[in-house]
Design an enzyme around this catalytic site. Structure first.
Site, PDB file in Angstrom:
ATOM      1  N   GLN A   1      -3.225   2.398  15.248  1.00 17.98           N
ATOM      2  CA  GLN A   1      -2.148   2.897  14.379  1.00 17.98           C
ATOM      3  C   GLN A   1      -1.257   3.911  15.111  1.00 17.98           C
ATOM      4  OE1 GLN A   1      -3.775   4.632  10.814  1.00 17.98           O
ATOM      5  NE2 GLN A   1      -1.796   5.105   9.911  1.00 17.98           N
TER       6      GLN A   1
ATOM      7  N   ASP B   1      -8.988   0.611   2.338  1.00 16.81           N
ATOM      8  CA  ASP B   1      -7.967   0.242   3.321  1.00 16.81           C
ATOM      9  C   ASP B   1      -8.478   0.627   4.708  1.00 16.81           C
ATOM     10  OD1 ASP B   1      -5.638  -0.255   4.743  1.00 16.81           O
ATOM     11  OD2 ASP B   1      -4.652   1.587   4.078  1.00 16.81           O
TER      12      ASP B   1
ATOM     13  N   ARG C   1      -7.396   3.956  13.628  1.00 17.99           N
ATOM     14  CA  ARG C   1      -6.487   5.087  13.880  1.00 17.99           C
ATOM     15  C   ARG C   1      -5.864   5.049  15.272  1.00 17.99           C
ATOM     16  NH1 ARG C   1      -5.492   6.129   8.824  1.00 17.99           N
ATOM     17  NH2 ARG C   1      -7.314   6.799   7.652  1.00 17.99           N
TER      18      ARG C   1
ATOM     19  N   THR D   1      -8.806  -5.593   4.140  1.00 19.97           N
ATOM     20  CA  THR D   1      -8.730  -4.645   3.027  1.00 19.97           C
ATOM     21  C   THR D   1      -9.760  -5.108   2.015  1.00 19.97           C
ATOM     22  OG1 THR D   1      -6.333  -4.447   3.377  1.00 19.97           O
ATOM     23  CG2 THR D   1      -7.207  -3.621   1.285  1.00 19.97           C
TER      24      THR D   1
ATOM     25  N   HIS E   1      -3.571  14.242   0.799  1.00 14.78           N
ATOM     26  CA  HIS E   1      -3.747  13.367   1.963  1.00 14.78           C
ATOM     27  C   HIS E   1      -2.528  13.443   2.877  1.00 14.78           C
ATOM     28  CE1 HIS E   1      -4.745   9.919   4.453  1.00 14.78           C
ATOM     29  NE2 HIS E   1      -3.595   9.359   4.135  1.00 14.78           N
TER      30      HIS E   1
ATOM     31  N   LYS F   1      -4.002  -2.014  10.196  1.00 12.21           N
ATOM     32  CA  LYS F   1      -4.430  -2.110   8.804  1.00 12.21           C
ATOM     33  C   LYS F   1      -4.658  -3.559   8.361  1.00 12.21           C
ATOM     34  CE  LYS F   1      -3.139   2.247   7.451  1.00 12.21           C
ATOM     35  NZ  LYS F   1      -3.918   3.140   6.602  1.00 12.21           N
TER      36      LYS F   1
ATOM     37  N   GLU G   1     -10.113   4.220   4.079  1.00 13.01           N
ATOM     38  CA  GLU G   1      -9.263   4.969   3.154  1.00 13.01           C
ATOM     39  C   GLU G   1      -9.714   4.595   1.747  1.00 13.01           C
ATOM     40  OE1 GLU G   1      -5.121   4.365   4.201  1.00 13.01           O
ATOM     41  OE2 GLU G   1      -5.300   5.833   5.832  1.00 13.01           O
TER      42      GLU G   1
ATOM     43  N   GLU H   1      -9.242   4.169  -1.916  1.00 16.01           N
ATOM     44  CA  GLU H   1      -8.035   3.997  -2.719  1.00 16.01           C
ATOM     45  C   GLU H   1      -8.378   3.271  -4.022  1.00 16.01           C
ATOM     46  OE1 GLU H   1      -4.538   2.572  -0.800  1.00 16.01           O
ATOM     47  OE2 GLU H   1      -5.161   3.262   1.193  1.00 16.01           O
TER      48      GLU H   1
ATOM     49  N   GLU I   1      -9.543  12.782   7.755  1.00 17.25           N
ATOM     50  CA  GLU I   1      -9.458  14.119   7.159  1.00 17.25           C
ATOM     51  C   GLU I   1     -10.820  14.817   7.128  1.00 17.25           C
ATOM     52  OE1 GLU I   1      -6.710  13.787   3.440  1.00 17.25           O
ATOM     53  OE2 GLU I   1      -7.496  11.813   3.962  1.00 17.25           O
TER      54      GLU I   1
ATOM     55  N   ASP J   1       0.848  -1.195   0.000  1.00 16.67           N
ATOM     56  CA  ASP J   1       0.000   0.000   0.000  1.00 16.67           C
ATOM     57  C   ASP J   1       0.885   1.246   0.000  1.00 16.67           C
ATOM     58  OD1 ASP J   1      -2.423   1.330  -0.030  1.00 16.67           O
ATOM     59  OD2 ASP J   1      -2.522   1.479   2.152  1.00 16.67           O
TER      60      ASP J   1
HETATM   61 CA    CA Z   1      -3.753   3.267   2.876  1.00 15.90          CA
END
Ligand code: CA
Length: 404
Positions: A232, A225, A229, A249, A124, A245, A191, A193, A352, A117
């Site tokens: 993480q 993804d 948080r 996925t 971002h 993560k 996320e 993607e 975000e 990834d």
């Molecule tokens: Ca990602």
């Protein structure tokens, strides 16, 4: 009018033909199909009925044999299937091989080899920098404009659209906590993607040049993804994402061949820093893609990230991930990184969109910062196609369920 009564302008018309793997009700037999409107065509049976030498590549339970066959074969197969669904002479032959989408089960379309990834949206990366390093000055880290940042993820937990996602548990510790605690993630995020699917392998010890991108990459799909948080934030120093993560996925059930996206190719944003020769794409053909993504939370669109704004292209990502001689395997999957544009409504993560929970989203079902159990996230997208048509990408849908 194409022979199969596809509504005019359908984003899954004969100009698209994405590949998936399906099974019929009551059967465990999986086989490759192509999507045509709201139907799926049994691709192997169709190729056999039309006498294609490639029928055996398609009458398989995954796309991997087709992926491994290489670009010349990909083109021949696509031509055969395009001819099949556009020539009225084939209608009687093919009609029994078409199945309404709601009547079939869709499966993970390919066996995922390695999963990588990236982190290739400047918007971002700057947003994440502003949120996590507010006092750092420049919101980009010093390496960001010189190489596409990435990490190796977990191939075995890539799941197909529609698969529930179990809320992960793990360690977390905020600066205010005296000690780490263990429990379900309280800051589960998405996320948005794009995933790129490698077909033809490469030789160990031999980097793949920028110009060879389309010899190796078969197609693309939407990818979510899922990211915890809070897990993480505590675990990622100094080696990067791990358990935050690797629990899941999600990818779409349909892989759009790059050949269907010729009209969507665009130049990437202007490069602000000189690049080393293996990444320098100033003289190569445009390798960006104009994909218009939508992110819906419980049916409400919360973001529309534009893929054309990605700073690093998929060709550069491939060149970078092989520049040390690491080889590609059929079924390798690499994610673009969260797609975020410059505007607030173009941000591809709740991190975000809510500025790390400070600004909750106002949804019909209540306010949201991060995901709650029962929430369903759907990514969808389209790209400009031939003759003003849209090329639809298969959606990625996933619902969060509580852990046991
Ligand atoms: Ca990602």
């Amino acid at each position: 009018m194409p022979p199969f009564d596809i509504p005019e302008g359908d984003p899954f018309g004969p100009h698209n033909l994405p590949y998936g793997v399906f099974s019929l009700p009551g059967s465990a037999d999986r086989t490759v199909g192509v999507r045509l409107g709201d139907q799926v065509l049994d691709a192997g049976a169709a190729a056999q009925a039309l006498g294609s030498p490639h029928a055996a590549l398609l009458a398989r339970p995954t796309l991997n044999p087709l992926l491994a066959a290489g670009r010349t074969t990909w083109s021949e197969v696509r031509r055969t299937l395009t001819d099949a669904v556009t020539d009225p002479a084939h209608r009687t032959t093919l009609e029994p091989l078409l199945h309404p989408l709601p009547s079939v089960a869709l499966h993970l379309p390919f066996e995922v080899a390695d999963y990588v990834d990236f982190y290739s949206s400047e918007h971002h990366a700057r947003n994440a920098g502003s949120i996590f390093r507010p006092d750092a000055g420049d919101t980009l880290l010093p390496n960001w404009k010189h190489l596409p940042i990435g990490y190796h993820g977990r191939a075995g937990t890539v799941v197909v659209s529609g698969t529930d996602v179990v809320r992960p548990s793990g360690q977390r510790k905020t600066p205010a906590d005296p000690a780490p605690v263990f429990g379900p993630s309280a800051r589960l995020d998405i996320e948005a993607e794009v995933g790129f699917v490698v077909g033809a392998p490469s030789r160990h010890g031999h980097p793949v040049a920028l110009a060879d991108f389309r010899e190796h990459v078969f197609g693309l799909c939407l990818l979510n993804d899922w990211s915890a948080r809070d897990i993480q934030a505590w675990e990622y120093v100094p080696l990067g994402p791990f358990l935050a993560k690797s629990f899941a996925t999600s990818v779409s059930a349909w892989i759009t061949p790059l050949e269907a996206l010729e009209e969507a190719r665009v130049a990437p944003p202007r490069r602000t820093h000189p690049l080393l020769p293996y990444l320098d794409d100033s003289a190569t053909e445009p390798a960006g893609y104009d994909l218009r993504i939508s992110v819906a939370l419980n049916g409400q669109v919360v973001a529309e990230p534009p893929f054309s704004t990605m700073y690093w292209t998929a060709a550069q990502q491939l060149a970078h991930l092989t520049v040390n001689g690491a080889s590609l395997r059929t079924g390798d999957l690499y994610g673009s990184g969260t797609v975020s544009g410059p505007a607030e409504h173009q941000r591809g993560s709740l991190l975000e969109l809510t500025w790390n929970g400070r600004d909750p989203l106002d949804l019909p079902g209540g306010k949201r910062t991060f995901l709650e159990d029962g929430d369903e996230v759907t990514l969808s997208a389209w790209a400009p196609g031939p003759d003003g048509l849209r090329v639809g990408l298969g959606e990625v849908r996933g619902r969060v369920v509580a852990g046991s």
